[in-house]
Design a protein around this motif. Structure first.
Motif, PDB file in Angstrom:
ATOM      1  N   PHE A 158       0.880  -1.160   0.000  1.00 49.48           N
ATOM      2  CA  PHE A 158       0.000   0.000   0.000  1.00 49.48           C
ATOM      3  C   PHE A 158       0.916   1.207   0.000  1.00 49.48           C
ATOM      4  O   PHE A 158       1.648   1.441   0.966  1.00 49.48           O
ATOM      5  N   GLY A 159       0.918   1.935  -1.104  1.00 51.65           N
ATOM      6  CA  GLY A 159       1.841   3.058  -1.239  1.00 51.65           C
ATOM      7  C   GLY A 159       3.266   2.558  -1.157  1.00 51.65           C
ATOM      8  O   GLY A 159       3.655   1.640  -1.871  1.00 51.65           O
ATOM      9  N   GLU A 160       4.037   3.111  -0.241  1.00 55.57           N
ATOM     10  CA  GLU A 160       5.443   2.736  -0.067  1.00 55.57           C
ATOM     11  C   GLU A 160       5.638   1.607   0.947  1.00 55.57           C
ATOM     12  O   GLU A 160       6.739   1.119   1.115  1.00 55.57           O
ATOM     13  N   ARG A 161       4.585   1.214   1.623  1.00 54.21           N
ATOM     14  CA  ARG A 161       4.718   0.216   2.693  1.00 54.21           C
ATOM     15  C   ARG A 161       4.451  -1.195   2.186  1.00 54.21           C
ATOM     16  O   ARG A 161       3.539  -1.423   1.402  1.00 54.21           O
ATOM     17  N   GLU A 162       5.270  -2.126   2.690  1.00 56.28           N
ATOM     18  CA  GLU A 162       5.117  -3.543   2.356  1.00 56.28           C
ATOM     19  C   GLU A 162       4.659  -4.314   3.586  1.00 56.28           C
ATOM     20  O   GLU A 162       5.097  -4.038   4.701  1.00 56.28           O
ATOM     21  N   PHE A 163       3.808  -5.296   3.344  1.00 57.56           N
ATOM     22  CA  PHE A 163       3.275  -6.129   4.404  1.00 57.56           C
ATOM     23  C   PHE A 163       3.532  -7.586   4.022  1.00 57.56           C
ATOM     24  O   PHE A 163       2.772  -8.166   3.241  1.00 57.56           O
ATOM     25  N   PRO A 164       4.605  -8.182   4.556  1.00 55.83           N
ATOM     26  CA  PRO A 164       5.054  -9.498   4.091  1.00 55.83           C
ATOM     27  C   PRO A 164       4.415 -10.714   4.762  1.00 55.83           C
ATOM     28  O   PRO A 164       4.664 -11.835   4.347  1.00 55.83           O
ATOM     29  N   ARG A 165       3.609 -10.512   5.785  1.00 59.26           N
ATOM     30  CA  ARG A 165       2.961 -11.634   6.458  1.00 59.26           C
ATOM     31  C   ARG A 165       1.456 -11.413   6.444  1.00 59.26           C
ATOM     32  O   ARG A 165       0.987 -10.278   6.403  1.00 59.26           O
ATOM     33  N   GLY A 166       0.702 -12.502   6.498  1.00 60.33           N
ATOM     34  CA  GLY A 166      -0.736 -12.325   6.487  1.00 60.33           C
ATOM     35  C   GLY A 166      -1.491 -13.570   6.885  1.00 60.33           C
ATOM     36  O   GLY A 166      -0.905 -14.622   7.141  1.00 60.33           O
ATOM     37  N   CYS A 167      -2.807 -13.403   6.932  1.00 59.30           N
ATOM     38  CA  CYS A 167      -3.698 -14.515   7.246  1.00 59.30           C
ATOM     39  C   CYS A 167      -5.048 -14.272   6.583  1.00 59.30           C
ATOM     40  O   CYS A 167      -5.363 -13.158   6.184  1.00 59.30           O
ATOM     41  N   ASP A 168      -5.820 -15.348   6.473  1.00 57.52           N
ATOM     42  CA  ASP A 168      -7.173 -15.265   5.919  1.00 57.52           C
ATOM     43  C   ASP A 168      -8.157 -14.928   7.036  1.00 57.52           C
ATOM     44  O   ASP A 168      -7.968 -15.335   8.189  1.00 57.52           O
ATOM     45  N   LEU A 169      -9.197 -14.207   6.666  1.00 56.14           N
ATOM     46  CA  LEU A 169     -10.252 -13.813   7.600  1.00 56.14           C
ATOM     47  C   LEU A 169     -11.605 -14.202   7.017  1.00 56.14           C
ATOM     48  O   LEU A 169     -11.740 -14.391   5.811  1.00 56.14           O
ATOM     49  N   GLU A 170     -12.575 -14.240   7.874  1.00 50.99           N
ATOM     50  CA  GLU A 170     -13.966 -14.310   7.435  1.00 50.99           C
ATOM     51  C   GLU A 170     -14.662 -13.121   8.075  1.00 50.99           C
ATOM     52  O   GLU A 170     -14.817 -13.075   9.307  1.00 50.99           O
ATOM     53  N   VAL A 171     -15.047 -12.145   7.268  1.00 51.16           N
ATOM     54  CA  VAL A 171     -15.738 -10.972   7.781  1.00 51.16           C
ATOM     55  C   VAL A 171     -17.202 -11.375   7.978  1.00 51.16           C
ATOM     56  O   VAL A 171     -17.908 -11.659   7.016  1.00 51.16           O
ATOM     57  N   GLU A 172     -17.606 -11.425   9.228  1.00 50.91           N
ATOM     58  CA  GLU A 172     -18.947 -11.908   9.563  1.00 50.91           C
ATOM     59  C   GLU A 172     -19.986 -10.798   9.652  1.00 50.91           C
ATOM     60  O   GLU A 172     -21.179 -11.062   9.503  1.00 50.91           O
ATOM     61  N   ALA A 173     -19.553  -9.572   9.898  1.00 55.89           N
ATOM     62  CA  ALA A 173     -20.488  -8.452  10.008  1.00 55.89           C
ATOM     63  C   ALA A 173     -19.749  -7.163   9.666  1.00 55.89           C
ATOM     64  O   ALA A 173     -18.574  -7.012   9.986  1.00 55.89           O
ATOM     65  N   LEU A 174     -20.469  -6.250   9.010  1.00 58.99           N
ATOM     66  CA  LEU A 174     -19.885  -4.965   8.615  1.00 58.99           C
ATOM     67  C   LEU A 174     -20.956  -3.892   8.692  1.00 58.99           C
ATOM     68  O   LEU A 174     -22.050  -4.050   8.134  1.00 58.99           O
ATOM     69  N   ALA A 175     -20.626  -2.805   9.370  1.00 58.97           N
ATOM     70  CA  ALA A 175     -21.533  -1.661   9.451  1.00 58.97           C
ATOM     71  C   ALA A 175     -21.498  -0.904   8.130  1.00 58.97           C
ATOM     72  O   ALA A 175     -20.470  -0.876   7.449  1.00 58.97           O
ATOM     73  N   PRO A 176     -22.594  -0.279   7.743  1.00 56.11           N
ATOM     74  CA  PRO A 176     -22.576   0.547   6.531  1.00 56.11           C
ATOM     75  C   PRO A 176     -21.548   1.669   6.672  1.00 56.11           C
ATOM     76  O   PRO A 176     -21.244   2.116   7.786  1.00 56.11           O
ATOM     77  N   TRP A 177     -21.026   2.124   5.515  1.00 57.04           N
ATOM     78  CA  TRP A 177     -20.055   3.214   5.513  1.00 57.04           C
ATOM     79  C   TRP A 177     -20.620   4.380   6.333  1.00 57.04           C
ATOM     80  O   TRP A 177     -21.791   4.736   6.234  1.00 57.04           O
ATOM     81  N   GLY A 178     -19.774   4.985   7.169  1.00 58.56           N
ATOM     82  CA  GLY A 178     -20.141   6.148   7.958  1.00 58.56           C
ATOM     83  C   GLY A 178     -20.761   5.807   9.303  1.00 58.56           C
ATOM     84  O   GLY A 178     -21.043   6.702  10.092  1.00 58.56           O
ATOM     85  N   SER A 179     -20.975   4.523   9.568  1.00 64.62           N
ATOM     86  CA  SER A 179     -21.519   4.150  10.874  1.00 64.62           C
ATOM     87  C   SER A 179     -20.541   3.194  11.553  1.00 64.62           C
ATOM     88  O   SER A 179     -19.452   2.957  11.064  1.00 64.62           O
ATOM     89  N   GLY A 180     -20.950   2.676  12.658  1.00 58.84           N
ATOM     90  CA  GLY A 180     -20.090   1.808  13.451  1.00 58.84           C
ATOM     91  C   GLY A 180     -20.063   2.316  14.876  1.00 58.84           C
ATOM     92  O   GLY A 180     -20.723   3.308  15.213  1.00 58.84           O
ATOM     93  N   VAL A 181     -19.311   1.656  15.704  1.00 66.14           N
ATOM     94  CA  VAL A 181     -19.251   1.999  17.118  1.00 66.14           C
ATOM     95  C   VAL A 181     -18.096   2.962  17.352  1.00 66.14           C
ATOM     96  O   VAL A 181     -16.933   2.590  17.173  1.00 66.14           O
ATOM     97  N   GLU A 182     -18.426   4.189  17.720  1.00 65.89           N
ATOM     98  CA  GLU A 182     -17.385   5.156  18.039  1.00 65.89           C
ATOM     99  C   GLU A 182     -16.709   4.697  19.331  1.00 65.89           C
ATOM    100  O   GLU A 182     -17.378   4.422  20.338  1.00 65.89           O
ATOM    101  N   LEU A 183     -15.399   4.586  19.295  1.00 64.88           N
ATOM    102  CA  LEU A 183     -14.648   4.034  20.416  1.00 64.88           C
ATOM    103  C   LEU A 183     -14.488   5.029  21.568  1.00 64.88           C
ATOM    104  O   LEU A 183     -14.556   4.649  22.736  1.00 64.88           O
ATOM    105  N   ARG A 184     -14.270   6.287  21.253  1.00 64.03           N
ATOM    106  CA  ARG A 184     -13.976   7.295  22.281  1.00 64.03           C
ATOM    107  C   ARG A 184     -14.960   7.292  23.451  1.00 64.03           C
ATOM    108  O   ARG A 184     -14.545   7.306  24.605  1.00 64.03           O
ATOM    109  N   PRO A 185     -16.273   7.262  23.225  1.00 62.69           N
ATOM    110  CA  PRO A 185     -17.203   7.286  24.357  1.00 62.69           C
ATOM    111  C   PRO A 185     -17.134   6.033  25.249  1.00 62.69           C
ATOM    112  O   PRO A 185     -17.607   6.062  26.381  1.00 62.69           O
TER     113      PRO A 185
END
Length: 177
Positions: A81-108
Motif C-alpha cells: 500500500f503506497g510505499e509500505r510492504e506487508f510481508p505476512r498475512g492470514c485469511d479472515l472471514e468478515v462476519e459483520a460490517l456496518a454501513p459506511w459512515g456508521s459503526g461503534v465510536e470508540l472514544r465514548p
C-alpha cells in the motif's frame, strides 16, 4: 481458547482491501500480539479517524467483526500500500460490517474498557496493528456493533467507493494501492 483483538486500520485503501479480500497483511515489525494470533480468534475491525482523510470530521469507529481463518504466515508476494510492504498475512472471514459512515465510536467507551487503562492517552495504544481485548471489552464493543452491522456483501460497496475502487474485489496477494 480463542482471543479477541481490535484490528486497527488507518488507510482507506487497506480497509477496502482487508474487507474485500477477507485477508489481513501485517508489517515486517515483530509484535507479540501478531505472533499469538490463531485460527478462530475474533477481530473487531477498527477504522482510525484519519483513515478516510479528514480526522477532524471523521471518528474512529469499530466497523466490523471478523474471525481469523488461517495462521499468520509469510506471503509469497508482500502486499503493498503506497510505499509500505506487508510481508505476512492470514485469511479472515468478515462476519459483520456496518454501513459506511456508521459503526461503534470508540472514544465514548474508553473509560469502560480495560484495554485502555490510561484514559488520557488512550489513543497511543492504537498505533499498532492489533490490540488484545479482554473478554468483557470484546463483549461490550460487540454488543454495541451488533445492531449496526449487516452482511459484508450489503455494506462493502461504501468502503470500496470511499477508497476510490469501483471494480469488484479479486483475491490476490499482490495489491499495489
Amino acid at each position: 481458547m480463542t482471543e479477541s483483538y481490535l484490528l486497527i486500520l488507518g488507510d482507506r485503501e487497506a480497509i477496502a482491501w482487508v474487507l474485500g479480500e477477507q485477508r489481513m497483511a501485517f508489517p515486517r515489525t515483530a509484535r507479540a500480539e501478531i505472533e499469538r494470533l490463531t485460527v478462530g480468534d475474533e477481530l473487531l475491525i477498527y477504522a482510525t479517524r484519519g483513515a478516510f482523510g479528514n480526522p477532524t470530521r471523521d471518528r474512529g469507529r469499530v466497523i466490523g467483526r471478523a474471525v481469523v481463518r488461517s495462521e499468520v504466515a509469510a506471503l509469497e508476494q508482500p502486499v503493498k500500500f503506497g510505499e509500505r510492504e506487508f510481508p505476512r498475512g492470514c485469511d479472515l472471514e468478515v462476519e459483520a460490517l456496518a454501513p459506511w459512515g456508521s459503526g461503534v465510536e470508540l472514544r465514548p467507551l474508553v473509560e469502560r474498557l480495560e484495554a485502555f487503562p490510561d484514559t488520557k492517552s488512550w489513543s497511543v495504544r492504537l498505533r499498532r496493528p492489533l490490540l488484545h481485548l479482554p473478554q468483557g471489552d470484546a463483549e461490550l464493543i460487540g454488543d454495541a456493533l451488533g445492531p449496526l452491522a449487516g452482511a459484508l456483501a450489503d455494506n462493502l460497496g461504501g468502503y470500496r467507493a470511499r477508497a476510490g475502487l469501483t471494480a469488484p474485489s479479486k483475491r490476490s496477494s499482490d495489491v499495489t494501492a
